[in-house]
Design a protein around this motif. Sequence first.
Motif, PDB file in Angstrom:
ATOM      1  N   ALA A 172       0.832  -1.208   0.000  1.00  6.03           N
ATOM      2  CA  ALA A 172       0.000   0.000   0.000  1.00  6.03           C
ATOM      3  C   ALA A 172       0.870   1.263   0.000  1.00  6.03           C
ATOM      4  O   ALA A 172       0.546   2.251  -0.671  1.00  6.03           O
ATOM      5  CB  ALA A 172      -0.922  -0.014   1.218  1.00  6.03           C
ATOM      6  N   ALA A 173       1.975   1.239   0.734  1.00 12.14           N
ATOM      7  CA  ALA A 173       2.862   2.403   0.763  1.00 12.14           C
ATOM      8  C   ALA A 173       3.500   2.633  -0.607  1.00 12.14           C
ATOM      9  O   ALA A 173       3.635   3.780  -1.054  1.00 12.14           O
ATOM     10  CB  ALA A 173       3.937   2.205   1.834  1.00 12.14           C
ATOM     11  N   LEU A 174       3.887   1.563  -1.293  1.00 11.36           N
ATOM     12  CA  LEU A 174       4.471   1.693  -2.629  1.00 11.36           C
ATOM     13  C   LEU A 174       3.432   2.214  -3.623  1.00 11.36           C
ATOM     14  O   LEU A 174       3.737   3.060  -4.474  1.00 11.36           O
ATOM     15  CB  LEU A 174       5.024   0.345  -3.088  1.00 11.36           C
ATOM     16  N   ALA A 175       2.204   1.692  -3.507  1.00 13.13           N
ATOM     17  CA  ALA A 175       1.147   2.157  -4.412  1.00 13.13           C
ATOM     18  C   ALA A 175       0.863   3.636  -4.197  1.00 13.13           C
ATOM     19  O   ALA A 175       0.650   4.395  -5.157  1.00 13.13           O
ATOM     20  CB  ALA A 175      -0.117   1.327  -4.200  1.00 13.13           C
ATOM     21  N   ALA A 176       0.874   4.074  -2.950  1.00 12.81           N
ATOM     22  CA  ALA A 176       0.652   5.493  -2.659  1.00 12.81           C
ATOM     23  C   ALA A 176       1.758   6.370  -3.249  1.00 12.81           C
ATOM     24  O   ALA A 176       1.536   7.544  -3.542  1.00 12.81           O
ATOM     25  CB  ALA A 176       0.554   5.701  -1.143  1.00 12.81           C
ATOM     26  N   ALA A 177       2.953   5.775  -3.443  1.00 11.15           N
ATOM     27  CA  ALA A 177       4.078   6.515  -4.040  1.00 11.15           C
ATOM     28  C   ALA A 177       4.073   6.439  -5.558  1.00 11.15           C
ATOM     29  O   ALA A 177       4.995   6.945  -6.200  1.00 11.15           O
ATOM     30  CB  ALA A 177       5.393   5.984  -3.493  1.00 11.15           C
ATOM     31  N   GLY A 178       3.047   5.799  -6.145  1.00  6.40           N
ATOM     32  CA  GLY A 178       2.919   5.761  -7.594  1.00  6.40           C
ATOM     33  C   GLY A 178       3.288   4.463  -8.250  1.00  6.40           C
ATOM     34  O   GLY A 178       3.141   4.304  -9.471  1.00  6.40           O
ATOM     35  N   ALA A 179       3.795   3.477  -7.470  1.00  6.64           N
ATOM     36  CA  ALA A 179       4.179   2.195  -8.060  1.00  6.64           C
ATOM     37  C   ALA A 179       2.941   1.354  -8.362  1.00  6.64           C
ATOM     38  O   ALA A 179       1.875   1.521  -7.746  1.00  6.64           O
ATOM     39  CB  ALA A 179       5.100   1.436  -7.107  1.00  6.64           C
ATOM     40  N   ILE A 180       3.091   0.459  -9.323  1.00  3.89           N
ATOM     41  CA  ILE A 180       2.057  -0.534  -9.616  1.00  3.89           C
ATOM     42  C   ILE A 180       2.482  -1.815  -8.909  1.00  3.89           C
ATOM     43  O   ILE A 180       3.492  -2.433  -9.258  1.00  3.89           O
ATOM     44  CB  ILE A 180       1.928  -0.777 -11.130  1.00  3.89           C
ATOM     45  N   VAL A 181       1.725  -2.203  -7.894  1.00  4.37           N
ATOM     46  CA  VAL A 181       2.109  -3.343  -7.058  1.00  4.37           C
ATOM     47  C   VAL A 181       1.432  -4.592  -7.581  1.00  4.37           C
ATOM     48  O   VAL A 181       0.201  -4.671  -7.655  1.00  4.37           O
ATOM     49  CB  VAL A 181       1.730  -3.088  -5.586  1.00  4.37           C
ATOM     50  N   ALA A 182       2.229  -5.577  -7.950  1.00  9.76           N
ATOM     51  CA  ALA A 182       1.712  -6.827  -8.498  1.00  9.76           C
ATOM     52  C   ALA A 182       1.274  -7.747  -7.371  1.00  9.76           C
ATOM     53  O   ALA A 182       1.826  -7.717  -6.262  1.00  9.76           O
ATOM     54  CB  ALA A 182       2.781  -7.509  -9.343  1.00  9.76           C
ATOM     55  N   ALA A 183       0.293  -8.561  -7.665  1.00  7.15           N
ATOM     56  CA  ALA A 183      -0.183  -9.547  -6.695  1.00  7.15           C
ATOM     57  C   ALA A 183       0.733 -10.759  -6.739  1.00  7.15           C
ATOM     58  O   ALA A 183       0.859 -11.412  -7.771  1.00  7.15           O
ATOM     59  CB  ALA A 183      -1.609  -9.952  -7.022  1.00  7.15           C
ATOM     60  N   PRO A 184       1.390 -11.122  -5.623  1.00  9.02           N
ATOM     61  CA  PRO A 184       2.363 -12.212  -5.666  1.00  9.02           C
ATOM     62  C   PRO A 184       1.756 -13.569  -5.972  1.00  9.02           C
ATOM     63  O   PRO A 184       2.429 -14.446  -6.499  1.00  9.02           O
ATOM     64  CB  PRO A 184       2.983 -12.184  -4.257  1.00  9.02           C
ATOM     65  N   ASP A 185       0.470 -13.748  -5.668  1.00  8.16           N
ATOM     66  CA  ASP A 185      -0.137 -15.059  -5.905  1.00  8.16           C
ATOM     67  C   ASP A 185      -0.662 -15.206  -7.327  1.00  8.16           C
ATOM     68  O   ASP A 185      -1.085 -16.287  -7.729  1.00  8.16           O
ATOM     69  CB  ASP A 185      -1.273 -15.301  -4.910  1.00  8.16           C
ATOM     70  N   ARG A 186      -0.632 -14.133  -8.135  1.00  6.51           N
ATOM     71  CA  ARG A 186      -1.168 -14.248  -9.493  1.00  6.51           C
ATOM     72  C   ARG A 186      -0.160 -13.851 -10.569  1.00  6.51           C
ATOM     73  O   ARG A 186      -0.208 -14.353 -11.668  1.00  6.51           O
ATOM     74  CB  ARG A 186      -2.409 -13.361  -9.636  1.00  6.51           C
ATOM     75  N   ASP A 187       0.753 -12.943 -10.252  1.00  9.43           N
ATOM     76  CA  ASP A 187       1.603 -12.397 -11.313  1.00  9.43           C
ATOM     77  C   ASP A 187       2.748 -13.349 -11.642  1.00  9.43           C
ATOM     78  O   ASP A 187       3.526 -13.724 -10.771  1.00  9.43           O
ATOM     79  CB  ASP A 187       2.176 -11.051 -10.898  1.00  9.43           C
ATOM     80  N   THR A 188       2.842 -13.736 -12.891  1.00  7.37           N
ATOM     81  CA  THR A 188       3.971 -14.538 -13.369  1.00  7.37           C
ATOM     82  C   THR A 188       4.560 -13.942 -14.636  1.00  7.37           C
ATOM     83  O   THR A 188       5.262 -14.608 -15.375  1.00  7.37           O
ATOM     84  CB  THR A 188       3.529 -15.992 -13.635  1.00  7.37           C
TER      85      THR A 188
END
Length: 752
Positions: free
Chosen positions: A62-78
């Motif tokens: 959430a902190a990274l997303a608030a800084a503008g990053a696109i945070v990938a879901a670890p259980d789905r992103d490959t």
Amino acid sequence: MTASGVPVRPHLVSFDPDSSARPVHRMTWHPVPVEAAPPVDLTGRRVLVLGVDHDLVAHVGAALAAAGAIVAAPDRDTTDAIDGIVDLNVTGVGIDADGTGDWRRALTATTEALRARYPAWGREHRVDHHWYLAVTAMGGLMGYRHAADGQPLGGVWAGFAKCLPRELPALGVKVVDVQHAAPDVVAAAVLAEIGSWDLFEIGYRDGVRYALTARAEAVEPPAVTLGPDDVVVVSGGARGVGFALARGLAERFGCHVVVTGRGPLPVDAPWFGLDHAAHDEAQRAEIAAARGTADLKRARAAHRRERELRDVRDHLAQAAHDGLRITYEPCDCTDEDQVRALFDRVPTPTVVVHNAGIDEPKRLDLKTADEVVRTVDVKVTGFGNLLRAVLPLRLKAFCNVGSVAGRMGGMIGQVDYAAGNEALARLGFHARDAYGVPVRTLCWPTWDRLGVIANHDAAVRYVSTLAPAEGVERWIAELLTGGTGEVMFLGRVGSALVPGQLRGFRLFTGHPDLARLHGLADHLGVVEEFEPFRRLRCRRAYVPGSHPCLAEVTVAGAPAVPVSVMVEQACALGDWIVPPGWPRQHLVSLDWSLDHRGLVVDGPFGLTAEGSGDEDLWQVTVTVDGAGTVVLTYRPTPPPRPLAPTTPTAPPRFADAWAGLALGRPRWTADAVHLPVTTPADLWTTTFAPPHGIAPTAVETLDRLGARRPEVWPDARDTDRLVVDGGVVFGLHGDTVTLRAPLTRESSTRTP
């Protein structure tokens, strides 16, 4: 006529595998405050956050997303689109009484995530475009102080991260250590460090940012004594460096040394009693009879293990013949029951040395997570089992056998080996602070032709080796201190570096290679692209007047970089673009075509170095944007050195072309132009002034004469006069030819 030449400027240092041992320097590491990293814009960067503590992962995400990053879901992103990984795995691992905890699941998750992205990241040559940031919780000082309450297994992730650039040379890596793993603390540290790849290890304690600096320090005086009444246990000590120590202790002090191996010696096996010639013949027969790759692999592995066990047999037999009290005990140190049984049989050791280890070098994408865990297990679980066994004892010394691979990053294929060894130092700090056990971890380079390193000839391309006799003497001296902490022994730094690894030397002090390494870093500036053996792109900024050499030359009244400085920078870039395998190469000639108008300082200079050819004839073309090129030619052997001309004359005169403040002015006589002696300190004001390979005033003079294609010898840096004979300019130092270049009719019309 010619005289036999000597090796010309090797790029970096490349050691002869048959003569690679060099004296080592004793270094210790210390946390020191450093300035904050500059902020980095994360907008649109795709980040994968890993961790076994799901609440912590969600908070940092959430902190990274608030800084503008696109945070990938670890259980789905490959996908391959991930720009970087924030690894929180070790922060969720509990701590057992021995400081280890359930770490295997966390390390498996880390390994699998990196293996999944290895192909895509390996194809990327933009430096720091992809990155890996691991968060540890060793107390904020990387475990070096206040280690009792931290999670020392952060050392696994630290060693893992620092070794990754060996295999993924464009990857940015950093390990961030926090005082405790509260979500707000971790998130703040990640946001402060992500995207800034200045140093490998950073810590935060009490609001202060720390890094590690290395210092050269002498060993402390002896504080304990050893004698015939002492019993020393050396795990994995029946071969290699462990047995070298065992012999040294038994010979010098008469100690009883117990060396251990994974299991009982197979004294009844038919092959165990064979001599080496007979065993080799049996091996050849079995290999010839193998059917398929799997059979062949099994046969070779079996015979390798058989040879190891027969080496143990020979070592023990020789020790007995020499009257040394060295005995063998079977004990797999990763098995707690076996360790407990060992200490039942050997109840009162006064010194314990944890030397057991395995090294199975393969690139990370070719290793399974189980293989990575198994390599780390020998170091980590072995230490935990030995520590539990000795807690009731009053030891004189407990010594961990670590490696420079863990402290500085190992060879290609050693990510797991580096991880296990780096963990030992942090576990030792924890045992010292939590239990008062006198643990000292010694981080060794490769011992010359001795030890578990699988490929000795490859190892000497990374760092010089240690002579076994020196290693044993240093080891005994460390044991006699009864001291704690971590000590690293480092020889000379070799040629198999990647530019990103220079970050690990940034805070070094007291090592003889620092001037060379800092000089390489200065010439690199900011590396933008790097493809090993092929191409490097960098951007180097020069500020007029910031160094004496940058106040020497003007073009149409504007400050310019001297040709000699740009030629030397081209040589420094050429050091990075070498033939595959890092064979020994010597710079034999240069050919520069640089327009002085393109060297005017009006912003950073873009430079591209590209290599071609093979190890018999290798060329690196360095293009300076807007100014021209420098072509560097290398061969595996130096050219023969010509004799000095017998009827020299002075080169043609030219008008003063530089200020003469840092470079000095040439002086003409009837038979030569005499060059002033110029040292690196005359040219640069940095702490470690970049050394030059060719005398700068010689380059400047050759450039004005139009003699821009010199052959060079190693003492070209000492050139003190130039003469002409038969249309050729010769550089001389005394009566020795240091360089030779054809004198063309072209004068330097580009010179202001």
